[in-house]
Design a protein around this motif. Structure first.
Motif, PDB file in Angstrom:
ATOM      1  N   LYS A 147       0.818  -1.214   0.000  1.00 31.84           N
ATOM      2  CA  LYS A 147       0.000   0.000   0.000  1.00 31.84           C
ATOM      3  C   LYS A 147       0.851   1.263   0.000  1.00 31.84           C
ATOM      4  O   LYS A 147       0.328   2.375  -0.121  1.00 31.84           O
ATOM      5  N   PHE A 148       2.164   1.122   0.147  1.00 29.89           N
ATOM      6  CA  PHE A 148       3.061   2.271   0.263  1.00 29.89           C
ATOM      7  C   PHE A 148       3.366   2.898  -1.087  1.00 29.89           C
ATOM      8  O   PHE A 148       3.546   2.200  -2.097  1.00 29.89           O
ATOM      9  N   ASN A 149       3.485   4.209  -1.089  1.00 29.14           N
ATOM     10  CA  ASN A 149       4.036   4.964  -2.211  1.00 29.14           C
ATOM     11  C   ASN A 149       5.064   5.916  -1.625  1.00 29.14           C
ATOM     12  O   ASN A 149       4.706   6.935  -1.024  1.00 29.14           O
ATOM     13  N   LEU A 150       6.340   5.573  -1.758  1.00 30.57           N
ATOM     14  CA  LEU A 150       7.422   6.331  -1.134  1.00 30.57           C
ATOM     15  C   LEU A 150       7.932   7.418  -2.086  1.00 30.57           C
ATOM     16  O   LEU A 150       8.288   7.140  -3.227  1.00 30.57           O
ATOM     17  N   LEU A 151       7.985   8.658  -1.583  1.00 27.05           N
ATOM     18  CA  LEU A 151       8.459   9.786  -2.381  1.00 27.05           C
ATOM     19  C   LEU A 151       9.599  10.497  -1.656  1.00 27.05           C
ATOM     20  O   LEU A 151       9.483  10.820  -0.467  1.00 27.05           O
ATOM     21  N   LYS A 152      10.691  10.735  -2.379  1.00 26.18           N
ATOM     22  CA  LYS A 152      11.808  11.500  -1.820  1.00 26.18           C
ATOM     23  C   LYS A 152      11.572  12.973  -2.134  1.00 26.18           C
ATOM     24  O   LYS A 152      11.872  13.443  -3.240  1.00 26.18           O
ATOM     25  N   ILE A 153      11.047  13.696  -1.179  1.00 27.38           N
ATOM     26  CA  ILE A 153      10.723  15.104  -1.375  1.00 27.38           C
ATOM     27  C   ILE A 153      10.525  15.749  -0.011  1.00 27.38           C
ATOM     28  O   ILE A 153      10.176  15.067   0.962  1.00 27.38           O
ATOM     29  N   ASP A 154      10.751  17.022   0.086  1.00 24.64           N
ATOM     30  CA  ASP A 154      10.470  17.754   1.317  1.00 24.64           C
ATOM     31  C   ASP A 154       8.954  17.875   1.480  1.00 24.64           C
ATOM     32  O   ASP A 154       8.236  18.192   0.523  1.00 24.64           O
ATOM     33  N   ALA A 155       8.456  17.626   2.680  1.00 22.19           N
ATOM     34  CA  ALA A 155       7.008  17.631   2.916  1.00 22.19           C
ATOM     35  C   ALA A 155       6.388  18.995   2.602  1.00 22.19           C
ATOM     36  O   ALA A 155       5.274  19.065   2.067  1.00 22.19           O
ATOM     37  N   TYR A 156       7.085  20.048   2.943  1.00 26.30           N
ATOM     38  CA  TYR A 156       6.566  21.394   2.681  1.00 26.30           C
ATOM     39  C   TYR A 156       6.374  21.601   1.181  1.00 26.30           C
ATOM     40  O   TYR A 156       5.329  22.079   0.724  1.00 26.30           O
ATOM     41  N   ASP A 157       7.383  21.207   0.400  1.00 21.94           N
ATOM     42  CA  ASP A 157       7.291  21.354  -1.059  1.00 21.94           C
ATOM     43  C   ASP A 157       6.166  20.494  -1.621  1.00 21.94           C
ATOM     44  O   ASP A 157       5.446  20.913  -2.533  1.00 21.94           O
ATOM     45  N   TYR A 158       6.026  19.274  -1.080  1.00 22.90           N
ATOM     46  CA  TYR A 158       4.962  18.382  -1.574  1.00 22.90           C
ATOM     47  C   TYR A 158       3.587  18.986  -1.313  1.00 22.90           C
ATOM     48  O   TYR A 158       2.729  19.021  -2.205  1.00 22.90           O
ATOM     49  N   LEU A 159       3.371  19.439  -0.095  1.00 26.44           N
ATOM     50  CA  LEU A 159       2.060  19.974   0.260  1.00 26.44           C
ATOM     51  C   LEU A 159       1.731  21.253  -0.511  1.00 26.44           C
ATOM     52  O   LEU A 159       0.566  21.536  -0.789  1.00 26.44           O
ATOM     53  N   LEU A 160       2.758  22.014  -0.869  1.00 25.17           N
ATOM     54  CA  LEU A 160       2.533  23.225  -1.659  1.00 25.17           C
ATOM     55  C   LEU A 160       2.122  22.903  -3.088  1.00 25.17           C
ATOM     56  O   LEU A 160       1.335  23.634  -3.699  1.00 25.17           O
ATOM     57  N   LEU A 198      11.144  21.310  11.301  1.00 28.87           N
ATOM     58  CA  LEU A 198      10.359  22.488  10.941  1.00 28.87           C
ATOM     59  C   LEU A 198       8.898  22.131  10.703  1.00 28.87           C
ATOM     60  O   LEU A 198       8.206  22.794   9.938  1.00 28.87           O
ATOM     61  N   SER A 199       8.422  21.087  11.384  1.00 32.41           N
ATOM     62  CA  SER A 199       7.067  20.616  11.141  1.00 32.41           C
ATOM     63  C   SER A 199       5.993  21.617  11.551  1.00 32.41           C
ATOM     64  O   SER A 199       4.847  21.504  11.133  1.00 32.41           O
ATOM     65  N   ASP A 200       6.359  22.599  12.398  1.00 31.11           N
ATOM     66  CA  ASP A 200       5.381  23.628  12.764  1.00 31.11           C
ATOM     67  C   ASP A 200       4.819  24.310  11.519  1.00 31.11           C
ATOM     68  O   ASP A 200       3.672  24.751  11.506  1.00 31.11           O
ATOM     69  N   ASN A 201       5.641  24.409  10.476  1.00 27.05           N
ATOM     70  CA  ASN A 201       5.214  25.079   9.259  1.00 27.05           C
ATOM     71  C   ASN A 201       4.247  24.234   8.433  1.00 27.05           C
ATOM     72  O   ASN A 201       3.641  24.742   7.485  1.00 27.05           O
ATOM     73  N   LEU A 202       4.109  22.968   8.774  1.00 31.74           N
ATOM     74  CA  LEU A 202       3.331  22.060   7.943  1.00 31.74           C
ATOM     75  C   LEU A 202       1.845  22.038   8.277  1.00 31.74           C
ATOM     76  O   LEU A 202       1.029  21.702   7.421  1.00 31.74           O
ATOM     77  N   LEU A 203       1.485  22.358   9.513  1.00 31.66           N
ATOM     78  CA  LEU A 203       0.085  22.188   9.913  1.00 31.66           C
ATOM     79  C   LEU A 203      -0.889  22.997   9.061  1.00 31.66           C
ATOM     80  O   LEU A 203      -1.903  22.444   8.600  1.00 31.66           O
ATOM     81  N   PRO A 204      -0.651  24.286   8.797  1.00 28.78           N
ATOM     82  CA  PRO A 204      -1.599  25.021   7.945  1.00 28.78           C
ATOM     83  C   PRO A 204      -1.753  24.397   6.558  1.00 28.78           C
ATOM     84  O   PRO A 204      -2.873  24.320   6.024  1.00 28.78           O
ATOM     85  N   LEU A 205      -0.632  23.921   5.986  1.00 27.59           N
ATOM     86  CA  LEU A 205      -0.701  23.288   4.666  1.00 27.59           C
ATOM     87  C   LEU A 205      -1.424  21.945   4.741  1.00 27.59           C
ATOM     88  O   LEU A 205      -2.196  21.591   3.847  1.00 27.59           O
ATOM     89  N   ALA A 206      -1.173  21.205   5.813  1.00 32.02           N
ATOM     90  CA  ALA A 206      -1.822  19.904   5.972  1.00 32.02           C
ATOM     91  C   ALA A 206      -3.335  20.060   6.103  1.00 32.02           C
ATOM     92  O   ALA A 206      -4.102  19.265   5.545  1.00 32.02           O
ATOM     93  N   LEU A 207      -3.759  21.084   6.814  1.00 29.79           N
ATOM     94  CA  LEU A 207      -5.204  21.310   6.986  1.00 29.79           C
ATOM     95  C   LEU A 207      -5.875  21.669   5.663  1.00 29.79           C
ATOM     96  O   LEU A 207      -7.041  21.356   5.443  1.00 29.79           O
TER      97      LEU A 207
END
Length: 246
Positions: A147-160, A198-207
């Motif tokens: 079920k996995f799909n592994l991506l090498k990328i920064d989470a912030y860039d992905y969510l953007l 730097l996960s604090d920056n991710l919550l607004p994008l995740a929401l």
């Protein structure tokens, strides 16, 4: 910082050099490293074996290998507070693990979802994840890692940039050191080998990205991420999961 891939025999030299070149690290035999690297017992190395690789702390003492052991984790799985956070979400949902690390939580999330996208930016961590997935050839782990799909990328860039939303987004900011209890060896290694979280920056994008909910893993005594109050929380002796309904 992880800087060296080590190997024990000349038969593994070519493999170690290939991996080190791919990861931007240097390769060295264990014997050479013992002669040339000071304070080896306080450093981590990526140790190459015939079938797999793992993190090793120090070179002289026998330390337990640190790797993505999906087969063992799947065999030992039990209902956890993380899977309880998924109650009410359809079983055919999609999950984005934006801060994958060694992937143990990803494996748990795979038990209650259709697919899990694993986001990881650190090259050597991606390598260990790839090997862990490849080496999981038996049940109960095999059906989960499929079920996995592994991506090498920064989470912030992905969510953007992501075009397709996920039903659930999972965030696991690195815990600060609290109290005297030692973290699990894999978590301790991540703390010592990675840059400031730097996960604090991710919550607004995740929401914005999630269709149903965002789950954030916190130490039980930590403030809410971004001081944002969750819809509800589930706590245990050490960990608290904050759940944000979207």
């Amino acid at each position: 910082m992880l800087s060296t891939v080590i190997y024990d025999t000349d038969l593994l030299k070519a493999k170690a050099e290939k991996i080190s070149g791919h990861l931007g690290l240097k390769a060295s035999s264990r014997k050479e490293a013992l002669k040339n690297v000071s304070d080896t017992e306080d450093q981590y190395f990526l140790k190459v074996e015939k079938k797999s690789s793992y993190l090793q702390l120090g070179l002289r003492s026998k330390t337990k290998p640190i790797f993505c052991n999906f087969l063992e984790w799947a065999a030992n799985k039990k209902k956890s507070n993380l899977t309880r956070c998924m109650k009410g979400v359809p079983a055919d949902c999609s999950v984005l693990d934006a801060t994958t690390g060694f992937g143990r939580d990803s494996l748990e999330l795979a038990t209650v979802s259709r697919s899990v996208t694993l986001i990881e930016r650190i090259p050597w961590m991606v390598h260990l994840l790839e090997e862990g997935i490849k080496n999981t050839t038996e049940e109960p782990g095999l059906s989960l890692v499929k079920k996995f799909n592994l991506l090498k990328i920064d989470a912030y860039d992905y969510l953007l940039s992501a075009q397709q939303p996920s039903d659930v987004v999972y965030l696991d900011p690195m815990f600060p050191k609290t109290g005297s209890a030692r973290a699990k060896k894999s978590i301790q290694a991540l703390r010592e080998l990675t840059e400031e979280d730097l996960s604090d920056n991710l919550l607004p994008l995740a929401l914005k990205h999630a269709k149903k909910r965002v789950i954030v893993k916190r130490h039980k005594n930590s403030q809410h991420l971004n001081q944002k109050k969750p819809t509800f929380s589930i706590s245990s002796r050490v960990v608290r999961f904050d759940v944000y309904e979207v």
